[in-house]
Design a protein around this motif. Structure first.
Motif, short mmCIF file in Angstrom:
data_model
loop_
_atom_site.label_atom_id
_atom_site.label_comp_id
_atom_site.label_asym_id
_atom_site.label_seq_id
_atom_site.Cartn_x
_atom_site.Cartn_y
_atom_site.Cartn_z
N ARG A 3 -9.82 3.24 -111.18
CA ARG A 3 -9.06 2.66 -111.70
C ARG A 3 -8.76 3.01 -113.59
O ARG A 3 -7.80 3.24 -113.93
CB ARG A 3 -7.62 1.05 -111.61
CG ARG A 3 -6.53 1.32 -111.64
CD ARG A 3 -6.35 0.25 -111.31
NE ARG A 3 -6.03 0.04 -109.79
CZ ARG A 3 -5.68 -1.61 -109.22
NH1 ARG A 3 -5.12 -2.22 -109.78
NH2 ARG A 3 -6.30 -0.99 -107.38
N ARG A 4 -9.30 2.68 -114.14
CA ARG A 4 -9.52 3.19 -115.42
C ARG A 4 -9.85 4.59 -116.04
O ARG A 4 -8.91 4.96 -116.65
CB ARG A 4 -10.79 2.22 -115.91
CG ARG A 4 -9.67 0.59 -116.35
CD ARG A 4 -10.85 0.29 -116.89
NE ARG A 4 -10.71 -1.72 -117.23
CZ ARG A 4 -11.49 -2.45 -117.53
NH1 ARG A 4 -13.10 -2.16 -117.75
NH2 ARG A 4 -11.19 -4.00 -117.59
N ILE A 5 -10.58 5.02 -115.22
CA ILE A 5 -11.00 6.45 -115.43
C ILE A 5 -9.36 7.03 -115.35
O ILE A 5 -9.12 8.26 -116.18
CB ILE A 5 -12.03 6.70 -114.76
CG1 ILE A 5 -13.45 5.98 -115.16
CG2 ILE A 5 -11.91 8.73 -114.71
CD1 ILE A 5 -14.71 6.52 -114.41
N LEU A 6 -8.76 6.58 -114.28
CA LEU A 6 -7.55 8.07 -113.69
C LEU A 6 -6.92 7.60 -114.77
O LEU A 6 -5.93 8.64 -115.10
CB LEU A 6 -7.47 6.88 -112.43
CG LEU A 6 -6.24 7.49 -111.67
CD1 LEU A 6 -6.54 9.39 -112.00
CD2 LEU A 6 -5.64 7.47 -110.29
N LEU A 7 -6.11 6.14 -114.80
CA LEU A 7 -5.65 6.19 -115.95
C LEU A 7 -6.32 6.54 -117.33
O LEU A 7 -5.39 7.30 -118.30
CB LEU A 7 -5.36 4.74 -117.23
CG LEU A 7 -4.57 4.16 -117.76
CD1 LEU A 7 -3.16 4.29 -117.85
CD2 LEU A 7 -4.44 2.46 -118.28
N ALA A 8 -7.35 6.88 -117.90
CA ALA A 8 -7.56 7.65 -119.16
C ALA A 8 -7.11 9.19 -119.42
O ALA A 8 -6.76 10.10 -120.13
CB ALA A 8 -8.97 6.94 -119.34
N HIS A 9 -7.82 9.65 -118.25
CA HIS A 9 -6.97 10.93 -117.56
C HIS A 9 -5.81 11.09 -117.57
O HIS A 9 -5.50 12.11 -118.65
CB HIS A 9 -7.02 11.05 -115.47
CG HIS A 9 -8.99 11.38 -115.97
ND1 HIS A 9 -10.18 12.73 -116.29
CD2 HIS A 9 -10.20 11.33 -115.65
CE1 HIS A 9 -10.88 13.19 -116.11
NE2 HIS A 9 -11.47 12.14 -115.63
N ARG A 10 -4.71 10.66 -117.17
CA ARG A 10 -3.39 10.71 -116.95
C ARG A 10 -2.68 10.60 -118.66
O ARG A 10 -2.02 11.11 -119.11
CB ARG A 10 -3.02 9.51 -116.43
CG ARG A 10 -3.09 9.92 -114.43
CD ARG A 10 -2.33 8.66 -113.43
NE ARG A 10 -2.48 8.58 -112.49
CZ ARG A 10 -2.36 8.18 -111.57
NH1 ARG A 10 -2.05 7.70 -111.96
NH2 ARG A 10 -3.10 8.91 -110.32
N SER A 49 -3.51 22.41 -117.25
CA SER A 49 -4.00 22.47 -116.29
C SER A 49 -5.08 22.02 -115.04
O SER A 49 -5.18 21.16 -113.89
CB SER A 49 -3.98 23.81 -115.52
OG SER A 49 -3.18 24.52 -115.58
N LEU A 50 -6.37 22.36 -115.96
CA LEU A 50 -7.79 21.03 -115.75
C LEU A 50 -6.71 18.91 -115.91
O LEU A 50 -7.37 18.97 -115.26
CB LEU A 50 -8.84 21.25 -116.57
CG LEU A 50 -9.51 22.85 -116.21
CD1 LEU A 50 -10.60 23.93 -117.69
CD2 LEU A 50 -9.86 23.31 -114.90
N SER A 51 -6.71 19.44 -116.92
CA SER A 51 -6.30 17.38 -117.42
C SER A 51 -5.69 17.46 -115.90
O SER A 51 -5.78 16.40 -115.50
CB SER A 51 -5.55 17.72 -119.03
OG SER A 51 -4.98 16.53 -118.81
N GLY A 99 -3.76 30.92 -117.03
CA GLY A 99 -4.39 29.73 -117.49
C GLY A 99 -4.70 29.13 -116.42
O GLY A 99 -5.01 28.43 -116.16
N ILE A 100 -3.61 28.79 -116.25
CA ILE A 100 -2.92 27.93 -114.85
C ILE A 100 -3.86 28.54 -113.90
O ILE A 100 -4.69 27.50 -113.15
CB ILE A 100 -1.66 27.82 -114.31
CG1 ILE A 100 -0.74 27.25 -115.36
CG2 ILE A 100 -1.23 27.05 -113.12
CD1 ILE A 100 0.60 27.23 -115.22
N ALA A 101 -3.42 29.47 -113.60
CA ALA A 101 -4.33 29.72 -111.77
C ALA A 101 -5.60 30.02 -112.24
O ALA A 101 -6.24 29.60 -111.61
CB ALA A 101 -4.15 31.64 -112.35
N ALA A 102 -6.65 31.04 -114.02
CA ALA A 102 -7.73 30.43 -114.08
C ALA A 102 -8.63 28.94 -113.85
O ALA A 102 -9.58 29.07 -113.55
CB ALA A 102 -8.01 30.67 -115.53
N ALA A 107 -9.67 25.33 -107.49
CA ALA A 107 -9.71 23.68 -106.86
C ALA A 107 -8.68 23.95 -105.94
O ALA A 107 -9.67 23.47 -104.92
CB ALA A 107 -8.34 22.98 -107.71
N ALA A 108 -8.19 24.84 -105.48
CA ALA A 108 -6.90 25.32 -104.51
C ALA A 108 -8.52 26.15 -103.37
O ALA A 108 -7.84 25.71 -102.17
CB ALA A 108 -6.06 26.52 -104.86
#
Length: 124
Positions: A3-10, A49-51, A99-102, A107-108
């Protein structure tokens, strides 16, 4: 811990969004001397996008890409405001999309392969 890691990513994602907006809507030229404006657009939206993919791991990459493309469109529209003193550019939007597509196409594809593999496992 997760949960902390996800919060940090957000938090990182929203910081990057704010940083991107601040730089995109700052009056004056977008790129400094020797910097390519389209490369900056590509890199900004690649990193966003990665973030975003890390900040919202359950959200399908297509939806992340659509939201970020919407952000790119909004930036270009806002840059047309006289107070900003910049101009909108379709090529900037294409660099954002690249950039978004790259960042998100792999991932898709991975998501699609995982779904197909799980369907094959159930039928076998």
């Amino acid at each position: 811990m997760r949960r902390r890691i996800l919060l940090a990513h957000r938090l990182l994602f929203w910081f990057l969004v704010a940083f991107t907006l601040a730089n995109a809507l700052r009056p004056g030229p977008s790129a400094g001397p020797g910097l390519n404006d389209k490369l900056l657009h590509f890199l900004a939206f690649y990193v966003l996008s990665l973030s975003a993919a890390c900040a919202a791991p359950r959200l399908h990459p297509v939806w992340i890409g659509a939201a970020l493309l919407g952000l790119g469109i909004a930036i270009e529209i806002l840059q047309m405001a006289p107070l900003i003193g910049r101009s909108a550019s379709f090529l900037d939007l294409l660099a954002d999309l690249a950039g978004i597509a790259a960042a998100l196409v792999p991932a898709a594809v991975h998501s699609w392969r995982a779904r197909v593999a799980s369907k094959d496992d159930r039928t076998a």
